[in-house]
Design a protein around this motif. Structure first.
Motif, PDB file in Angstrom:
ATOM      1  N   GLY A 196       0.874  -1.252   0.056  1.00  0.00           N
ATOM      2  CA  GLY A 196      -0.013  -0.078  -0.016  1.00  0.00           C
ATOM      3  C   GLY A 196       0.816   1.225   0.209  1.00  0.00           C
ATOM      4  N   VAL A 197       0.361   2.279  -0.301  1.00  0.00           N
ATOM      5  CA  VAL A 197       1.028   3.531  -0.279  1.00  0.00           C
ATOM      6  C   VAL A 197       0.780   4.548   0.929  1.00  0.00           C
ATOM      7  N   LYS A 198      -0.376   3.889   1.660  1.00  0.00           N
ATOM      8  CA  LYS A 198      -0.830   5.008   2.856  1.00  0.00           C
ATOM      9  C   LYS A 198       0.497   5.391   3.759  1.00  0.00           C
ATOM     10  N   ARG A 199       1.384   4.555   3.959  1.00  0.00           N
ATOM     11  CA  ARG A 199       2.298   4.726   4.835  1.00  0.00           C
ATOM     12  C   ARG A 199       3.616   5.884   4.262  1.00  0.00           C
ATOM     13  N   PHE A 200       3.533   5.860   2.957  1.00  0.00           N
ATOM     14  CA  PHE A 200       4.545   6.860   2.530  1.00  0.00           C
ATOM     15  C   PHE A 200       4.101   8.469   2.969  1.00  0.00           C
ATOM     16  N   SER A 201       5.190   9.010   3.248  1.00  0.00           N
ATOM     17  CA  SER A 201       5.106  10.446   3.836  1.00  0.00           C
ATOM     18  C   SER A 201       6.156  11.313   3.415  1.00  0.00           C
ATOM     19  N   VAL A 202       6.053  12.712   3.429  1.00  0.00           N
ATOM     20  CA  VAL A 202       7.070  13.449   2.977  1.00  0.00           C
ATOM     21  C   VAL A 202       7.326  14.448   3.841  1.00  0.00           C
ATOM     22  N   SER A 203       8.348  14.680   4.356  1.00  0.00           N
ATOM     23  CA  SER A 203       8.965  15.707   5.389  1.00  0.00           C
ATOM     24  C   SER A 203       9.065  17.178   4.803  1.00  0.00           C
ATOM     25  N   ASP A 204       9.179  18.036   5.820  1.00  0.00           N
ATOM     26  CA  ASP A 204       9.689  19.484   5.476  1.00  0.00           C
ATOM     27  C   ASP A 204      10.942  19.686   4.661  1.00  0.00           C
ATOM     28  N   LYS A 205      11.741  18.372   4.647  1.00  0.00           N
ATOM     29  CA  LYS A 205      13.085  18.495   3.928  1.00  0.00           C
ATOM     30  C   LYS A 205      12.929  18.488   2.336  1.00  0.00           C
ATOM     31  N   CYS A 206      11.661  18.345   1.899  1.00  0.00           N
ATOM     32  CA  CYS A 206      11.430  18.040   0.329  1.00  0.00           C
ATOM     33  C   CYS A 206      11.652  19.591  -0.124  1.00  0.00           C
ATOM     34  N   ILE A 207      12.436  19.578  -1.173  1.00  0.00           N
ATOM     35  CA  ILE A 207      12.737  20.876  -1.985  1.00  0.00           C
ATOM     36  C   ILE A 207      11.866  20.960  -3.267  1.00  0.00           C
ATOM     37  N   GLY A 208      10.763  20.098  -3.350  1.00  0.00           N
ATOM     38  CA  GLY A 208      10.107  20.232  -4.588  1.00  0.00           C
ATOM     39  C   GLY A 208      10.680  19.817  -5.786  1.00  0.00           C
ATOM     40  N   CYS A 209      11.924  18.845  -5.900  1.00  0.00           N
ATOM     41  CA  CYS A 209      12.324  18.779  -7.267  1.00  0.00           C
ATOM     42  C   CYS A 209      11.551  17.925  -8.135  1.00  0.00           C
ATOM     43  N   ARG A 210      10.537  17.428  -7.692  1.00  0.00           N
ATOM     44  CA  ARG A 210       9.643  16.269  -8.345  1.00  0.00           C
ATOM     45  C   ARG A 210      10.486  15.194  -8.848  1.00  0.00           C
ATOM     46  N   LYS A 211      11.684  14.953  -8.405  1.00  0.00           N
ATOM     47  CA  LYS A 211      12.205  13.650  -9.080  1.00  0.00           C
ATOM     48  C   LYS A 211      11.489  12.429  -8.836  1.00  0.00           C
ATOM     49  N   CYS A 212      10.922  12.359  -7.543  1.00  0.00           N
ATOM     50  CA  CYS A 212      10.002  11.131  -7.086  1.00  0.00           C
ATOM     51  C   CYS A 212       8.986  10.984  -8.015  1.00  0.00           C
ATOM     52  N   ALA A 213       8.544  11.778  -8.499  1.00  0.00           N
ATOM     53  CA  ALA A 213       7.147  11.649  -9.349  1.00  0.00           C
ATOM     54  C   ALA A 213       7.380  11.345 -10.627  1.00  0.00           C
ATOM     55  N   ASN A 214       8.640  11.851 -11.295  1.00  0.00           N
ATOM     56  CA  ASN A 214       9.140  11.727 -12.505  1.00  0.00           C
ATOM     57  C   ASN A 214       9.793  10.127 -12.629  1.00  0.00           C
ATOM     58  N   LEU A 215      10.211   9.695 -11.387  1.00  0.00           N
ATOM     59  CA  LEU A 215      10.875   8.428 -11.574  1.00  0.00           C
ATOM     60  C   LEU A 215       9.691   7.194 -11.477  1.00  0.00           C
ATOM     61  N   CYS A 216       8.813   7.633 -10.787  1.00  0.00           N
ATOM     62  CA  CYS A 216       7.897   6.538 -10.589  1.00  0.00           C
ATOM     63  C   CYS A 216       7.419   5.823 -11.664  1.00  0.00           C
ATOM     64  N   PRO A 217       7.681   4.405 -11.610  1.00  0.00           N
ATOM     65  CA  PRO A 217       7.369   3.668 -12.979  1.00  0.00           C
ATOM     66  C   PRO A 217       5.645   3.441 -13.245  1.00  0.00           C
ATOM     67  N   LEU A 218       5.045   3.662 -12.244  1.00  0.00           N
ATOM     68  CA  LEU A 218       3.345   3.401 -12.356  1.00  0.00           C
ATOM     69  C   LEU A 218       2.815   4.911 -12.253  1.00  0.00           C
ATOM     70  N   LYS A 219       3.402   5.728 -12.277  1.00  0.00           N
ATOM     71  CA  LYS A 219       2.907   7.190 -12.143  1.00  0.00           C
ATOM     72  C   LYS A 219       1.963   7.358 -10.879  1.00  0.00           C
ATOM     73  N   VAL A 220       2.455   6.835  -9.813  1.00  0.00           N
ATOM     74  CA  VAL A 220       1.515   6.624  -8.634  1.00  0.00           C
ATOM     75  C   VAL A 220       1.617   8.153  -8.180  1.00  0.00           C
TER      76      VAL A 220
END
Ligand SMILES: Cc1cc2nc3c(=O)[nH]c(=O)nc-3n(C[C@H](O)[C@H](O)[C@H](O)COP(=O)(O)O)c2cc1C
Ligand code: SF4
Ligand code: SF4
Length: 263
Positions: free
Chosen positions: A183-207
């Motif tokens: 499941g994805v429910k337990r993923f979270s993002v902290s204030d350290k995030c710089i908004g680079c979008r790398k995670c979104a661009n790399l996700c193979p399932l576009k989740v």
């Protein structure tokens, strides 16, 4: 033609090393997977599909892509698996997939690499020494496999034997495990995030969708748990419940290991 998918770099490393020794093209399948692009792939040389093992199997999104993409030109296909040490029933799945595509299954090879799965606490973390040892042993294994592929010989005994009991256990077990654990429910993002979008661009399932600040929003109930988002975040802003905060991140590139390709 070397085709690969890699979330954290292990498979990319092996694929590129093979491509260099085979003097062949290396195609990253990420974009095709994300876009569900099933346009034909043509190669005069044998197809070599390099993928990580997920829950004892070839990841379903890879099966989907390979099944639906016409492979044109050479009729031989090899498979290369990277895993944390257990490739489960992958070679049996590969053989079946090749047969369904009307290609000659030329065998599979296993590489035991550093384990990248950090979203559970089942396995202890590997020491730096063990990580480097696994990479070194795998590296030494590459020339032999490259030579066999170059000569279009079958890979015999380079992947584990699959016993019938493994198929009988894995086939019902894996879908249940993935439904419960991925499941994805337990993923979270902290204030350290710089908004680079790398995670979104790399996700193979576009989740992952990037919000207006570029921060990730997990927009589905389940995912492949490939670990690409959590492991590749440049500032380690992604966590998975209370499991990952104490854990070190792993990507092959983080180890800065550059092997000199020997053709
Ligand atoms: C969802 C998931 C499931 C995994 N299942 C297995 C497994 O069944 N057996 C195993 O030995 N390693 C398993 N691993 C470890 C990876 O196969 C291994 O670290 C692989 O080399 C990662 O490749 P990559 O760096 O190219 O993404 C799993 C990893 C993930 C993310
Ligand atoms: S990769 Fe990390 S820093 Fe970049 S948007 Fe995703 S969470 Fe934020
Ligand atoms: S959301 Fe899931 S599938 Fe997407 S990158 Fe993260 S772990 Fe992989």
């Amino acid at each position: 033609m070397i085709l690969y998918f890699s979330a954290t770099g292990n498979t990319r490393f092996i694929a590129k090393e093979l491509a260099s020794r085979l003097d062949d093209e290396c195609l990253d399948l990420l974009k095709r997977i994300r876009e569900k692009d099933y346009s034909p792939i043509t190669s005069d040389k044998p197809f070599v599909v390099c993928v990580p093992v997920y829950v004892c199997e070839i990841p379903p999104f890879i099966i989907d892509l390979i099944r639906n993409t016409p492979f044109e030109g050479n009729k031989n296909i090899y498979f290369v698996f990277t895993s944390g040490g257990y490739s489960g029933i992958c070679s049996t799945m590969a053989k079946r997939l090749a047969r369904k595509k009307g290609l000659n299954y030329m065998g599979s090879a296993d590489f035991k690499m550093p384990r990248n799965y950090i979203a559970n606490s089942t396995y202890p973390e590997l020491s730096e020494e063990e990580i480097r040892h696994r990479i070194d042993v795998s590296y030494k294994h590459i020339p032999e496999i490259a030579r066999l592929i170059k000569d279009e010989q079958k890979l015999v005994k380079l992947s584990k034997h699959v016993w019938l009991f493994e198929i009988l256990i894995t086939v019902p077990f894996t879908p249940v495990w993935t439904r419960i654990k991925q499941g994805v429910k337990r993923f979270s993002v902290s204030d350290k995030c710089i908004g680079c979008r790398k995670c979104a661009n790399l996700c193979p399932l576009k989740v992952i969708r990037a919000d207006e600040k570029g921060r990730p929003v997990w927009d589905a109930r389940m995912c492949a748990h490939c670990m690409s988002c959590i492991q590749n975040c440049p500032v380690e802003a992604i966590e998975y419940g209370d499991i990952t905060p104490p854990k070190k991140r792993y990507t092959f590139e983080r180890y800065g290991i550059t092997k000199t390709p020997k053709p």
